[in-house]
Design an enzyme around this catalytic site. Structure first.
Site, PDB file in Angstrom:
ATOM      1  CB  ILE A 120      -0.900   0.028   1.269  1.00 55.11           C
ATOM      2  CG1 ILE A 120      -1.745  -1.248   1.348  1.00 55.11           C
ATOM      3  CG2 ILE A 120      -1.797   1.275   1.279  1.00 55.11           C
ATOM      4  CD1 ILE A 120      -2.445  -1.447   2.695  1.00 55.11           C
TER       5      ILE A 120
ATOM      6  CG  ASP B  61       8.089  12.004  -2.265  1.00 58.95           C
ATOM      7  OD1 ASP B  61       7.244  11.581  -3.083  1.00 58.95           O
ATOM      8  OD2 ASP B  61       8.177  13.198  -1.923  1.00 58.95           O
TER       9      ASP B  61
ATOM     10  CG  ASN C  82      -3.991   5.535  -0.533  1.00 59.60           C
ATOM     11  OD1 ASN C  82      -5.126   5.989  -0.630  1.00 59.60           O
ATOM     12  ND2 ASN C  82      -3.117   5.977   0.376  1.00 59.60           N
TER      13      ASN C  82
ATOM     14  NE  ARG D 108       8.265  -0.396 -17.347  1.00 61.38           N
ATOM     15  CZ  ARG D 108       8.967  -1.510 -17.236  1.00 61.38           C
ATOM     16  NH1 ARG D 108       8.714  -2.366 -16.266  1.00 61.38           N
ATOM     17  NH2 ARG D 108       9.933  -1.797 -18.092  1.00 61.38           N
TER      18      ARG D 108
ATOM     19  CE1 TYR E 262      -7.142  14.748  -6.246  1.00 61.27           C
ATOM     20  CE2 TYR E 262      -9.482  15.237  -6.530  1.00 61.27           C
ATOM     21  CZ  TYR E 262      -8.479  14.429  -6.030  1.00 61.27           C
ATOM     22  OH  TYR E 262      -8.788  13.294  -5.321  1.00 61.27           O
TER      23      TYR E 262
ATOM     24  CE  LYS F 240      -6.972  11.074  -7.107  1.00 63.40           C
ATOM     25  NZ  LYS F 240      -6.357   9.858  -6.538  1.00 63.40           N
TER      26      LYS F 240
ATOM     27  CB  VAL G 211     -13.136  10.203   1.800  1.00 59.47           C
ATOM     28  CG1 VAL G 211     -12.684   9.285   2.926  1.00 59.47           C
ATOM     29  CG2 VAL G 211     -13.694   9.388   0.641  1.00 59.47           C
TER      30      VAL G 211
HETATM   31  C1  8X3 Z   1     -11.952  13.352  -3.627  1.00 53.43           C
HETATM   32  C2  8X3 Z   1     -13.336  13.650  -4.018  1.00 53.43           C
HETATM   33  O1  8X3 Z   1     -15.007  15.370  -4.824  1.00 53.43           O
HETATM   34  O2  8X3 Z   1     -13.528  16.025  -3.010  1.00 53.43           O
HETATM   35  O3  8X3 Z   1     -11.209  12.878  -4.673  1.00 53.43           O
HETATM   36  O4  8X3 Z   1     -12.684  15.825  -5.259  1.00 53.43           O
HETATM   37  S1  8X3 Z   1     -13.621  15.301  -4.293  1.00 53.43           S
END
Ligand code: 8X3
Length: 251
Positions: free
Chosen positions: A6, A59, A86, A120, A152, A156, A185
């Protein structure tokens, strides 16, 4: 005994995953930058579940160091069954034409480039052994851009595309690839995003019961524990009063 690796295991979703897999009899390879945090966690899990852990302090953005440590895993820790990619973060909430270059670089380097490097370095041995599961922590933010979060969200979206691509490239093997896409979250996610501004972070979760790291760890473990012929490709998991990355009902 099965082994899970992890990244970003010292807090939040990563730490919750460590607990979940430990509770289910896995041994752990735990990565993070903060040695003391990992030591604390591994001692705790040793006491609670008699879990064996191997700590890899680096890191994830340091590609050469990651390579060195993964290539030099002790022989008995070489068989990684599950990789949970993660480590990741959001920094800043600004218009795309006003964002901070350093924030962007850190997000892109961590959420995309480091996830790729770790994949990788770990996956070739899984392919050789004919066994393994890669679980990436994506986000609802990867499904559609939201205001002030373009970079961001883009990272993702990249996690989704990289998960899909890896799944295609591994389709002729027994390996499985899962993208877990959490919504709101409550971890240190927003405190990090707002560079330590706790009050601003608290506002993100005001009037709604957010998900916890444990809720996400449950999804990760669900995917990992599915029968071998079942590949959970994606899980989108939202708080009950959240409908999408942008639509949230607050009391
Ligand atoms: C976290 C969810 O909606 O706060 O990736 O970007 S959000």
């Amino acid at each position: 005994m099965k082994t899970v690796f992890i990244t970003g295991a010292s807090s939040g979703i990563g730490m919750a995953c460590a607990r979940k897999f430990a509770a289910n009899g896995y041994r752990l390879i735990l990565n993070a930058r903060r040695k003391e945090k990992l030591e604390e966690l591994s001692e705790c899990l040793k006491k609670e579940y008699n879990t064996e852990s191997l700590l890899l302090v680096f890191d994830v953005r340091e590609r050469e160091e990651a390579k060195r440590q993964i290539e030099n895993l002790p022989q008995e820790w070489n068989d990684i069954d599950v990789l949970v990619n993660n480590a990741g973060l959001a920094l800043g909430l600004e218009k795309e034409y006003e964002g901070d270059f350093a924030d962007w670089d850190t997000m892109i380097d961590t959420n995309i480039k480091a996830l790729l490097s770790i994949t990788r370095f770990v996956v070739p041995a899984m392919v050789k052994r004919g066994k393994g599961h890669i679980i990436n922590i994506g986000s609802v933010a990867g499904d559609a851009a939201y205001a002030n979060g373009a970079v961001y969200c883009a990272t993702k979206a990249a996690v989704k595309t990289l998960s899909d691509g890896l799944r295609i490239d591994l389709a002729d093997t027994p390996l499985r690839v899962t993208n877990i896409k959490p919504g709101l979250v409550e971890t240190n996610f927003s405190v990090t995003r707002f560079h330590g501004d706790q009050q601003r972070a608290d506002n993100v979760y005001k009037g709604i019961k957010p998900l916890t790291g444990d809720d996400i760890a449950d999804c990760v473990y669900f995917a990992a524990s599915a029968p071998a012929h079942v590949q959970i490709a994606e899980i989108l998991v939202l708080a009950t009063h959240q409908a999408s990355g942008t639509i949230v009902y607050r009391e």
